[in-house]
Design an enzyme around this catalytic site. Sequence first.
Site, PDB file in Angstrom:
ATOM      1  N   ASP A   9      -6.069  18.175 -23.252  1.00  0.00           N
ATOM      2  CA  ASP A   9      -4.938  17.812 -22.578  1.00  0.00           C
ATOM      3  C   ASP A   9      -5.154  18.635 -21.089  1.00  0.00           C
ATOM      4  OD1 ASP A   9      -2.652  16.458 -21.361  1.00  0.00           O
ATOM      5  OD2 ASP A   9      -1.604  18.061 -22.257  1.00  0.00           O
ATOM      6  N   GLU A  69      -7.608  13.470 -21.870  1.00  0.00           N
ATOM      7  CA  GLU A  69      -6.758  12.672 -21.255  1.00  0.00           C
ATOM      8  C   GLU A  69      -6.930  12.413 -19.887  1.00  0.00           C
ATOM      9  OE1 GLU A  69      -2.562  12.581 -23.018  1.00  0.00           O
ATOM     10  OE2 GLU A  69      -2.074  13.198 -20.925  1.00  0.00           O
ATOM     11  N   ASP A 141       1.490  21.071 -25.239  1.00  0.00           N
ATOM     12  CA  ASP A 141       0.380  20.765 -24.685  1.00  0.00           C
ATOM     13  C   ASP A 141      -0.715  20.582 -25.690  1.00  0.00           C
ATOM     14  OD1 ASP A 141       0.694  20.873 -21.906  1.00  0.00           O
ATOM     15  OD2 ASP A 141       1.704  22.803 -22.274  1.00  0.00           O
TER      16      ASP A 141
END
Length: 165
Positions: A9, A69, A141
């Site tokens: 991420d 992502e 996260d």
Amino acid sequence: MTIRILGLDPGLRITGWGIIECEGSRLSHIDHGIVQSKDGEDLPIRLVSLYTQLIDIIQQYTPDEAAVEETFVNKNPLSALKLGIARGVVLLAPAQAGLIVGEYSANKVKKSVVGVGHADKNQVAMMVSRLLPKSGGVVKDAADALAVAICHAHHRTFFQKVRMA
């Protein structure tokens, strides 16, 4: 066959990471965490720090594939640019290590894990904990990174077929 997946991420200040193993439809938690860069440092130094920390994780856990992502559009153009640069480093590290790297939109990740494309971070973290019970208390996260890895585990066969075509 067991496949080890690194989920990422991206962020310039904090990048979440998570490692899972996928054997058929069975998913297992390996580890997770965050890598950080210091706010006050120059951008190139922050990017080197991000890159070296990710390479260390890749060398330690030897994943077979990675998933990142995609970034969302930010209202602040400078913030969006910096996030895009950091995302480039996050894509570079596993690619340079020879890993297949999948990319997934935030909505696709959320839909794969929660069942709803507009789920909030708390819903994602809760479902990650249910899908990977050994993950324990996952910070936001790292939970997002594990969700990206789960999404890749669900879509990797399709992703590989598209890549080979």
